[in-house]
Design an enzyme around this catalytic site. Structure first.
Site, PDB file in Angstrom:
ATOM      1  N   GLN A 111       5.921  -5.232   9.260  1.00  0.00           N
ATOM      2  CA  GLN A 111       5.166  -5.953   8.237  1.00  0.00           C
ATOM      3  C   GLN A 111       5.894  -6.025   6.903  1.00  0.00           C
ATOM      4  OE1 GLN A 111       1.307  -4.312   7.457  1.00  0.00           O
ATOM      5  NE2 GLN A 111       0.627  -6.080   6.275  1.00  0.00           N
ATOM      6  N   GLN A 158       6.397  -8.859   3.585  1.00  0.00           N
ATOM      7  CA  GLN A 158       6.036  -8.520   2.209  1.00  0.00           C
ATOM      8  C   GLN A 158       7.222  -8.697   1.273  1.00  0.00           C
ATOM      9  OE1 GLN A 158       4.672  -4.607   3.309  1.00  0.00           O
ATOM     10  NE2 GLN A 158       2.509  -5.195   3.202  1.00  0.00           N
ATOM     11  N   CYS A 175       0.821  -1.210   0.000  1.00  0.00           N
ATOM     12  CA  CYS A 175       0.000   0.000   0.000  1.00  0.00           C
ATOM     13  C   CYS A 175       0.855   1.260   0.000  1.00  0.00           C
ATOM     14  CB  CYS A 175      -0.941   0.001   1.201  1.00  0.00           C
ATOM     15  SG  CYS A 175      -0.090   0.000   2.794  1.00  0.00           S
ATOM     16  N   MET A 224      -2.915  -7.986   4.983  1.00  0.00           N
ATOM     17  CA  MET A 224      -3.336  -6.837   5.780  1.00  0.00           C
ATOM     18  C   MET A 224      -4.593  -7.158   6.577  1.00  0.00           C
ATOM     19  SD  MET A 224      -2.170  -3.656   6.220  1.00  0.00           S
ATOM     20  CE  MET A 224      -1.508  -2.944   4.719  1.00  0.00           C
ATOM     21  N   GLU A 236       8.263  -0.287  11.267  1.00  0.00           N
ATOM     22  CA  GLU A 236       7.169  -1.268  11.251  1.00  0.00           C
ATOM     23  C   GLU A 236       7.662  -2.600  10.677  1.00  0.00           C
ATOM     24  OE1 GLU A 236       5.250  -2.599   8.651  1.00  0.00           O
ATOM     25  OE2 GLU A 236       6.088  -1.576   6.927  1.00  0.00           O
ATOM     26  N   GLY A 270     -11.787  -8.523   4.040  1.00  0.00           N
ATOM     27  CA  GLY A 270     -10.519  -8.880   3.414  1.00  0.00           C
ATOM     28  C   GLY A 270      -9.755  -9.845   4.294  1.00  0.00           C
TER      29      GLY A 270
END
Length: 483
Positions: A128, A132, A50, A211, A126, A207
């Site tokens: 995350q 990814q 994103c 995420m 962060e 979703g």
């Protein structure tokens, strides 16, 4: 071989631009395939989140690789490489040059390491992004789009990212985009009468991707009063809900879902908004909607409804989430500087490898020619010829071993001269014949034992070319530190 990172991120482009230029999984896979078919790019990994769209690639030439990547990005984005005469509107002024950046060689390595550490993220530190990166690498590897150079880069990048998160407090200090969004949502809900935080809030997640899964896990751990999960693939929603003690909801009935919750998180990969004003039109009471997707999952008209507050990526960016503490970030920077220096040292040493291999091959050719001449003489027995051959090979190997080992060590030192050129000049090696071994066994080519695997945290590293000044970023954006 030229290593490049070409892309856009929240540091170089506005959120609105990122939304328009977002690349979904199918488009990312198509982008990588098209690049490899074109011939200029040899290896490609596409990272699409994103907050960024980046192509990690190797190419025979810098300019050829860069042109190919930018052209393919424009194709995927549906943009013309150059506006037509008389064109107007936002599309005419939007292209890679207006919002993109390029990292080349050592700067590309530094950028990859910083991304893995979370220092290039919207929320500093962060965690995350590390997952990814791993997913993007695995996807490219399974599609046979990764060769020796990117394999080595991503193996080391993932190792560095894990080391940063294991040896510093960056994980404990830095929220993800999800937790940053939920913090803003909790603050808004507190003003609407939910004084006890998320524990009395009914929540739902639309979703079930990475995420959405993270949002579901975070809400479950926060102890929300009720939690539901909806996804286009109902089986996936049920599996995710079962893991976190939630309830699966009907993706095709978002109106009913929105009427039953106080907090709605949208995180799908849909190219179009999935939540519209009509879904909330008959609702009573306040609701906070977190839109964590790019392109947006929530239509613009939703924020115009009374009692509805939308938290999106732009608001997270405006909130200036603090992320990791400055002392922690300084510690991370120090570790990164050490790792970047070690990796580039290894790259400099690897630069001389093809030339050393060519030198050994030339020596082997000379030996074979002389042995063939000896073999034509009739005054040697077979045993004598074999002994002569063994002796000559031993002499050549012993003569070449120490210089070729030392030249790799010397070439890896900062500021070292061009030892590869020196070897080519001294031994009259044909530069055109010195190929970059793409995936060949370098240890076998050099006739030396391969080095043992480096332990975690050890100085490791491969080559790339001269550093390229990157396209200007937004004011205040940090640039990769040079070792």
């Amino acid at each position: 071989m030229n290593l490049l990172v070409v892309g856009i991120s929240h540091r170089s482009a506005a959120v609105e631009t990122l939304e328009r230029l977002a690349v979904g999984p199918e488009a990312a896979a198509d982008l990588a395939r098209s690049l490899l078919r074109g011939g200029e790019v040899r290896e490609a990994v596409v990272l699409s989140t994103c907050n960024r769209v980046e192509v990690y690639a190797t190419a025979g030439t810098f300019h050829g690789g860069l042109s190919a990547i930018v052209d393919e990005l424009h194709r995927v984005w549906g943009l013309n490489a150059a506006p037509t005469a008389g064109s107007a509107g936002p599309e005419s002024s939007l292209d890679f040059a207006s919002c993109g950046y390029v990292r080349h060689g050592a700067d590309a390595v530094a950028h990859a390491f910083r991304v893995a550490a979370g220092l290039d993220s919207m929320v500093a530190g962060e965690p995350q992004i590390l997952g990814q990166l791993r997913e993007a690498y695995e996807t490219a590897r399974e599609a046979d789009q990764v060769g020796r150079h990117l394999h080595e880069l991503f193996q080391q990048t993932l190792r560095v990212g894990k080391r940063i998160h294991a040896e510093t407090d960056v994980d404990a200090a830095a929220p993800s985009v999800v937790t940053a969004a939920l913090d803003l949502a909790e603050r808004e809900l507190a003003g609407a009468g939910f004084a006890n935080g998320l524990t009395e809030v009914r929540a739902a997640v639309v979703g079930a991707g990475s995420m959405g899964s993270l949002a579901t896990a975070t809400l479950a751990r926060a102890g929300v009063a009720a939690l539901r999960v909806a996804n286009r693939d109902g089986d996936k929603a049920e599996r995710l809900a079962a893991v976190w003690g939630a309830e699966a909801a009907d993706y095709d009935d978002l109106t009913s879902l929105a009427a039953q919750v106080d907090l709605l998180v949208c995180a799908t990969a849909s190219p179009e908004p999935v939540l519209r004003a009509a879904h909330l039109a008959g609702r009573r009471g306040p609701i906070v909607v977190c839109d964590l997707a790019l392109p947006k999952d929530v239509a613009e008209d939703v924020a115009l409804l009374d009692g509805v507050h939308v938290v999106d990526i732009a608001e997270i960016q405006r909130s200036n989430a603090a992320g990791a503490a400055s002392e922690t970030l300084a510690e991370v920077e120090a570790l990164l500087a050490e790792e970047i220096a070690a990796y580039n040292e290894s790259l400099r040493a690897d630069a001389v490898t093809p030339t050393v291999a060519a030198l050994r091959a030339t020596a082997a050719d000379i030996v074979e020619a002389e042995l063939a001449r000896v073999a034509r003489r009739g005054d040697f027995t077979d045993d004598q010829r074999a002994e002569v051959a063994r002796t000559v090979h031993r002499v050549v190997q012993r003569l070449l071993h120490e210089p070729t080992v030392r030249v790799r060590e010397l070439a890896g030192q900062p500021g070292a001269p061009d030892y590869a050129r020196a070897l080519r000049d001294l031994f009259a090696l044909d530069a055109a014949a010195i190929a970059d071994p793409q995936g060949g066994d370098l240890a076998e080519a050099l006739k030396v034992s391969p080095a043992p695997a480096a332990p975690a945290g050890a100085r490791t590293a491969p080559l790339v070319g001269d550093a390229l000044a990157a396209a200007p970023e937004q004011p205040g954006a940090p640039s990769p530190r040079r070792p």
